[in-house]
Design an enzyme around this catalytic site. Structure first.
Site, PDB file in Angstrom:
ATOM      1  N   HIS A   6      -9.766  41.660 -28.353  1.00  0.00           N
ATOM      2  CA  HIS A   6      -9.796  40.218 -28.650  1.00  0.00           C
ATOM      3  C   HIS A   6      -8.640  39.459 -28.007  1.00  0.00           C
ATOM      4  CE1 HIS A   6      -6.872  40.017 -32.140  1.00  0.00           C
ATOM      5  NE2 HIS A   6      -7.315  41.221 -32.431  1.00  0.00           N
ATOM      6  N   ASP A  51      -1.081  42.069 -30.873  1.00  0.00           N
ATOM      7  CA  ASP A  51      -2.398  42.011 -31.507  1.00  0.00           C
ATOM      8  C   ASP A  51      -3.104  40.777 -30.963  1.00  0.00           C
ATOM      9  OD1 ASP A  51      -4.593  41.948 -33.177  1.00  0.00           O
ATOM     10  OD2 ASP A  51      -3.450  41.475 -35.000  1.00  0.00           O
ATOM     11  N   GLU A  65     -11.461  36.882 -33.325  1.00  0.00           N
ATOM     12  CA  GLU A  65     -11.403  38.094 -34.144  1.00  0.00           C
ATOM     13  C   GLU A  65     -10.610  37.852 -35.409  1.00  0.00           C
ATOM     14  OE1 GLU A  65      -9.786  42.032 -35.560  1.00  0.00           O
ATOM     15  OE2 GLU A  65      -8.772  40.183 -35.067  1.00  0.00           O
ATOM     16  N   GLU A  66      -9.501  37.126 -35.260  1.00  0.00           N
ATOM     17  CA  GLU A  66      -8.555  36.973 -36.383  1.00  0.00           C
ATOM     18  C   GLU A  66      -9.108  36.118 -37.523  1.00  0.00           C
ATOM     19  OE1 GLU A  66      -5.992  38.679 -36.778  1.00  0.00           O
ATOM     20  OE2 GLU A  66      -5.297  39.331 -34.810  1.00  0.00           O
ATOM     21  N   ASP A  92      -7.768  47.854 -30.268  1.00  0.00           N
ATOM     22  CA  ASP A  92      -6.970  46.933 -31.090  1.00  0.00           C
ATOM     23  C   ASP A  92      -5.739  47.672 -31.596  1.00  0.00           C
ATOM     24  OD1 ASP A  92      -6.190  44.620 -32.493  1.00  0.00           O
ATOM     25  OD2 ASP A  92      -8.213  44.273 -33.260  1.00  0.00           O
ATOM     26  N   HIS A 108       1.148  41.087 -37.110  1.00  0.00           N
ATOM     27  CA  HIS A 108       1.070  39.693 -37.567  1.00  0.00           C
ATOM     28  C   HIS A 108       2.453  39.078 -37.808  1.00  0.00           C
ATOM     29  CE1 HIS A 108      -3.478  39.421 -38.647  1.00  0.00           C
ATOM     30  NE2 HIS A 108      -3.248  40.004 -37.481  1.00  0.00           N
TER      31      HIS A 108
HETATM   32 CO    CO Z   1      -4.737  40.848 -36.146  1.00  0.00          CO
HETATM   33 ZN    ZN Z   2      -6.280  42.576 -33.625  1.00  0.00          ZN
END
Ligand code: CO
Ligand code: ZN
Length: 331
Positions: free
Chosen positions: A60, A163, A194-195, A217, A303
């Site tokens: 992503h 990420d 995606e998030e 990922d 994150h």
């Molecule tokens: Co993420």
């Molecule tokens: Zn991710």
């Protein structure tokens, strides 16, 4: 590869606003694909090879961030909501980056008081974009990503949005290795949103109708001091997913990956992730069902603005993906 990592992790692309990242990737892969197109939601879909089993590989492009909801009158302060899974404990003092280049500082009132001992709700936070001369120029509805430059410490690489830009790097570098030579029909998908709920990969999988799916990922690690019990560690190699909260990897897919890693002498570890999932969770339930797995890049502090990976693991993930795609898929 370091240059590519730096270019992608520092690029701007909160969920739904991936077009700058996509343009960088298009430029990078133009010579490596047989055909590519952008679908209606913004996924970049690149085909390499034809005939053979259809393999969908998804990484992503989007990153978590914030969306301005309200501009406080004449103050240079913004209210905001989250795009994706923001962690309130990581916000105060951090910076966000708007599309026009404006840097905002995330702040919370009374940071040495109540906010010191208990984490406030998101709506207590604000973003400071004051310029000193009253020129606040950010409108409601403006998205921003967290902001930090890539740093290197030994084999560790530290950045915001590892990420999943590091997953995009793994895909691009595997495409480079293949150099259009594969017995499979590979669809490299650089997915959107995606998030915010795996929203891009789902229609992409419907359109491609693959025989097997692989998400690329990041995954968590268990090697920090006092960390949770999890066997994945930085420097331990490519993480082959067995299970996460959205996916039970079919044993045939898991074993396809394990036997390739063993045959090619690639360092690997098995991943069991108790919280979180990836694009593979929706690829597996596309159409009549698609057996799916993941090659995961171990990452600490997911994150946050300091997502940390080990470049040896990144290399192992590239080796594994390229090895899988160079041979006929066997699932
Ligand atoms: Co993420
Ligand atoms: Zn991710």
């Amino acid at each position: 590869m370091k240059d590519l990592i730096k270019k992608l992790v520092e690029a701007w692309g909160p969920s739904g606003y991936e077009y700058h990242v996509r343009a960088l990737i298009e430029e990078e892969v133009a010579e490596l694909v047989d055909e590519m197109h952008v679908d209606p939601l913004g996924n970049l879909i690149c085909r390499v090879g034809s005939g053979g089993l259809k393999v969908m590989i998804s990484a992503h492009m989007d990153e978590i961030g914030v969306m301005t909801t309200f501009v406080e009158p004449e103050s240079g302060f913004l209210r905001f909501t989250s795009i994706g899974g923001l962690l309130n404990t990581t916000l105060a003092g951090n910076r966000v980056h708007f599309e026009d280049g404006t840097i905002g500082v995330l702040a919370v009132p009374d940071q040495f008081g109540a906010a010191r001992t208990s984490v406030p709700d998101l709506d207590a936070f604000y973003i400071d974009i004051s310029t000193g001369d009253g020129d606040a120029t950010i409108e409601p509805g403006s998205p921003a990503g967290l902001w930090r430059e890539l740093e290197e410490r030994g084999t560790r690489l530290i950045a915001k949005s590892m990420d999943d830009r590091i997953g995009c790097v793994v895909a691009i570098e595997a495409m480079r290795r293949l150099n259009k030579q594969t017995p499979n029909e590979c669809y490299f998908v650089f997915s959107v949103q995606e998030e915010v709920g795996l929203r891009g990969a789902r229609p992409a999988a419907y359109g491609i109708n693959p025989d097997v799916g692989i998400a690329l990922d990041v995954t968590g690690t268990g090697d920090e001091i006092k960390s949770r019990k999890m066997a994945v560690r930085l420097g331990g190699g490519a993480a082959i997913k067995v299970h996460d909260s959205g996916l039970v990897v079919p044993p045939a897919v898991r074993d396809w990956m394990i036997s390739r890693a063993q045959a090619d002498g690639i360092a690997y570890q098995l991943e069991l992730l108790t919280g979180g999932t990836t694009d593979a969770a929706v690829i597996q339930i596309a159409r009549a069902g698609v057996p799916s797995g993941c090659i995961s890049i171990p990452c600490r502090y997911v994150h946050t603005t300091s997502e940390t990976v080990d470049s040896r693991d990144v290399q192992a993930c590239i080796d594994l993906l390229a090895g899988l795609l160079r041979n006929p898929a066997t699932v």
